[in-house]
Design a protein around this motif. Structure first.
Motif, short mmCIF file in Angstrom:
data_model
loop_
_atom_site.label_atom_id
_atom_site.label_comp_id
_atom_site.label_asym_id
_atom_site.label_seq_id
_atom_site.Cartn_x
_atom_site.Cartn_y
_atom_site.Cartn_z
N PHE A 63 28.53 -62.09 -9.28
CA PHE A 63 27.38 -62.06 -8.38
C PHE A 63 26.34 -61.03 -8.83
O PHE A 63 25.58 -60.51 -8.03
N GLY A 64 26.34 -60.75 -10.13
CA GLY A 64 25.31 -59.90 -10.71
C GLY A 64 25.59 -58.43 -10.65
O GLY A 64 24.75 -57.63 -11.07
N LEU A 65 26.75 -58.02 -10.14
CA LEU A 65 27.04 -56.60 -10.01
C LEU A 65 27.59 -56.02 -11.30
O LEU A 65 28.43 -56.64 -11.96
N PRO A 66 27.18 -54.80 -11.66
CA PRO A 66 27.59 -54.18 -12.92
C PRO A 66 28.90 -53.41 -12.79
O PRO A 66 29.01 -52.26 -13.22
N GLN A 67 29.89 -54.04 -12.21
CA GLN A 67 31.15 -53.35 -11.95
C GLN A 67 32.29 -54.37 -11.90
O GLN A 67 32.19 -55.40 -11.24
N PHE A 79 34.17 -70.98 0.31
CA PHE A 79 34.21 -70.47 -1.06
C PHE A 79 33.75 -71.52 -2.07
O PHE A 79 33.22 -71.17 -3.13
N THR A 80 33.91 -72.80 -1.73
CA THR A 80 33.32 -73.85 -2.58
C THR A 80 31.81 -73.79 -2.52
O THR A 80 31.11 -73.88 -3.54
N MET A 81 31.27 -73.60 -1.31
CA MET A 81 29.83 -73.48 -1.14
C MET A 81 29.31 -72.23 -1.85
O MET A 81 28.23 -72.25 -2.46
N LEU A 82 30.06 -71.15 -1.78
CA LEU A 82 29.65 -69.90 -2.42
C LEU A 82 29.57 -70.08 -3.94
O LEU A 82 28.62 -69.62 -4.58
N ALA A 83 30.57 -70.75 -4.50
CA ALA A 83 30.57 -70.98 -5.95
C ALA A 83 29.41 -71.86 -6.38
O ALA A 83 28.76 -71.60 -7.41
N SER A 84 29.10 -72.89 -5.59
CA SER A 84 28.03 -73.81 -5.97
C SER A 84 26.64 -73.20 -5.79
O SER A 84 25.69 -73.64 -6.43
N SER A 85 26.54 -72.19 -4.93
CA SER A 85 25.23 -71.57 -4.69
C SER A 85 25.01 -70.31 -5.52
O SER A 85 23.92 -69.71 -5.47
N ARG A 86 25.99 -69.91 -6.30
CA ARG A 86 25.95 -68.63 -6.99
C ARG A 86 24.80 -68.55 -8.00
O ARG A 86 24.09 -67.54 -8.05
N GLU A 87 24.61 -69.59 -8.80
CA GLU A 87 23.55 -69.55 -9.81
C GLU A 87 22.18 -69.42 -9.17
O GLU A 87 21.31 -68.68 -9.65
N ALA A 88 21.95 -70.15 -8.07
CA ALA A 88 20.67 -70.06 -7.38
C ALA A 88 20.48 -68.67 -6.78
O ALA A 88 19.36 -68.13 -6.78
N ILE A 122 27.72 -63.93 0.42
CA ILE A 122 28.60 -64.53 1.43
C ILE A 122 27.83 -64.78 2.72
O ILE A 122 27.98 -65.82 3.37
N GLY A 123 26.98 -63.81 3.09
CA GLY A 123 26.21 -63.94 4.32
C GLY A 123 25.30 -65.15 4.33
O GLY A 123 25.13 -65.80 5.37
N GLU A 124 24.69 -65.47 3.17
CA GLU A 124 23.81 -66.63 3.11
C GLU A 124 24.57 -67.92 3.37
O GLU A 124 24.11 -68.82 4.08
N VAL A 125 25.76 -68.04 2.78
CA VAL A 125 26.58 -69.23 3.00
C VAL A 125 27.02 -69.33 4.45
O VAL A 125 26.93 -70.39 5.09
N LEU A 126 27.49 -68.22 5.01
CA LEU A 126 27.94 -68.24 6.40
C LEU A 126 26.78 -68.48 7.36
O LEU A 126 26.97 -69.11 8.41
N LEU A 127 25.60 -67.98 7.03
CA LEU A 127 24.43 -68.23 7.87
C LEU A 127 24.12 -69.72 7.93
O LEU A 127 23.81 -70.26 9.00
N ALA A 128 24.18 -70.38 6.77
CA ALA A 128 23.93 -71.82 6.75
C ALA A 128 24.95 -72.56 7.59
O ALA A 128 24.61 -73.49 8.35
N ILE A 129 26.22 -72.16 7.51
CA ILE A 129 27.27 -72.81 8.29
C ILE A 129 27.07 -72.55 9.78
O ILE A 129 27.16 -73.46 10.61
N ALA A 130 26.79 -71.29 10.13
CA ALA A 130 26.63 -70.94 11.54
C ALA A 130 25.40 -71.62 12.14
O ALA A 130 25.44 -72.07 13.29
#
Length: 439
Positions: free
Chosen positions: A189-193, A216-225, A411-419
């Motif tokens: 997710f772009g973190l240097p750690q 987690f499927t949604m998270l994986a598919s949205s990661r590049e964007a 994670i929050g973006e995916v959960l926001l879409a679901i909620a």
């Protein structure tokens, strides 16, 4: 939506789902959720120093993001036990009004880096979390912890069964929630750690969530964007994160901070990640105080850094022969590699040696590796020692224990879409087909 528990509307965007953060630490998970568009109601954190950091960054009306905070709840450090004991009726009044209960229960008892005692009192914090779940019935649950929570604990006595806290937690939640789990790696997710964590998400079975809500499927598919929108890739290095904080950029003597310690003055950003962490911040960057290493320690660090570079042992633990040569008993010491993500940061400031300077990292450099923006400052002591380590959460520990805000935002973006979709489904009118007239 009413979230106060006494019938008053909270300020802010009333259309956004609302969350509560427990075992909140310094607020990394909360910051990420707020950046994703969630409304924060309140946070629960028992350590006064960590709570002061939340107060400093996420509780002022002029803060970039802030909790709405109900009037019935004191703005102070507290435990879940005290929260429930003093505010049980107000918490019950929140039933049906809280979309997400998030939290990262203390992980030291589960960590493979620790002693892993299954009777560690910190492990009981999972029960406190479940008690709060029972009171407020949130629609979504998020729990973050170290991978060690999924490992079996050895029996204390012969004949006793082994314990696996992750499996126990899932079994206790599954009557009411559809439980999903996964391990997430911070560099993805772009973190240097190099940081890997266990996440559990529960979706209430009675909340009309869409069937396709596989988090987690949604998270994986949205990661590049997610990465592209921030100008990041999954290959952010340590130098990408902290090269603008090198002492060498400003001569041999950095500016002193308000307490007389030498502190770093950040230079202009040189990577997309640094620009993201600047986040519009202007002026001095907080928490750049440097450790007061003696000349002997600095010389030793120079020798260690050179030896690790020659032996191609940057990023990994010093070999046994190196530790013997340098008179070190500690096994966790590593020299960073500027071209790779940093090793996992810990609460021990001397676990990592800077890749090009004979020193340990500042709180700010650790915060950069965790994905905290430069405007986010920390409160309390810088570090602590001895028996106080079991009771205090100073700045280095706050940063190390935090959920990386960038990961929490994804994670929050995916959960926001679901909620949001769940709310729309519940609010949609039920159309009843009119019976055909008969003659």
């Amino acid at each position: 939506m009413q979230v106060d528990g006494r019938g008053t509307d909270a300020p802010g965007n009333q259309q956004s789902p609302v969350f509560i953060d427990v075992f909140a630490g310094c607020g990394g998970l909360s910051l990420g959720l707020m950046r994703a568009g969630w409304r924060g109601l309140f946070a629960v954190e028992k350590d006064a120093m960590a709570f002061a950091t939340i107060d400093k960054n996420l509780m002022g009306n002029n803060s970039r993001f802030h909790f709405e905070w109900p009037e019935w709840l004191d703005r102070k450090a507290t435990t879940i036990e005290d929260l429930i004991a003093c505010n049980g009726d107000n918490l019950r009044a929140l039933r049906g009004k809280v979309d997400l209960l998030a939290g990262g229960p203390p992980c030291q008892g589960f960590s493979s880096a620790g002693r892993r005692m299954r009777q560690d009192p910190r492990n009981a914090m999972l029960k406190r979390y479940l008690e709060l779940v029972e009171l407020i019935h949130p629609r979504i649950l998020v729990i973050e912890n170290v991978p060690g929570i999924t490992y079996d604990f050895q029996a204390d006595q012969p004949g006793e069964p082994r314990r696996n806290f992750a499996n126990e937690l899932k079994a206790m939640l599954e009557p009411r929630y559809n439980v999903q789990t996964s391990f997430l790696a911070a560099p993805d997710f772009g973190l240097p750690q190099v940081r890997r964590r266990f996440f559990l998400v529960g979706l209430a079975k009675d909340a009309s969530f869409p069937r396709e809500a596989e988090v987690f499927t949604m998270l994986a598919s949205s990661r590049e964007a997610f990465l592209s929108a921030r100008g990041l890739t999954a290959k952010t290095s340590a130098a990408d994160a902290i090269s603008d904080l090198q002492v060498a950029l400003f001569g041999t003597r950095p500016s002193p901070d308000s307490n007389g310690f030498e502190a770093i003055v950040a230079g202009p950003p040189t990577s997309p990640y640094q620009r993201l962490m600047k986040d519009g911040h202007v002026g001095p960057v907080p928490d750049t105080r440097l450790a007061r290493h003696s000349a002997e320690i600095k010389h030793r660090f120079e020798l260690i850094t050179h030896a690790c570079s020659e032996a191609d042992r940057r990023h990994v633990q010093l070999s046994a022969s190196m530790r013997k040569d340098f008179g070190l008993k500690k096994k966790a010491t590593r020299v960073m590699d500027p071209s790779r993500p940093s090793p996992t940061i810990t609460s021990m400031p001397d676990d990592l040696i800077h890749y090009s300077e004979p020193r340990t990292l500042s709180v700010r450099e650790n915060a950069r590796l965790q994905g905290f923006p430069d405007w986010f400052g920390f409160a309390g002591k810088y570090t602590t020692g001895g028996d106080r380590r079991k009771m205090e959460v100073p700045r280095f520990t706050q940063v190390a224990n935090a959920v990386p805000p960038l990961l929490a935002e994804a994670i929050g973006e995916v959960l926001l879409a679901i909620a949001t979709k769940q709310k729309q489904r519940r609010a949609a009118p039920v159309l009843i087909k009119q019976a055909e007239p008969t003659f």
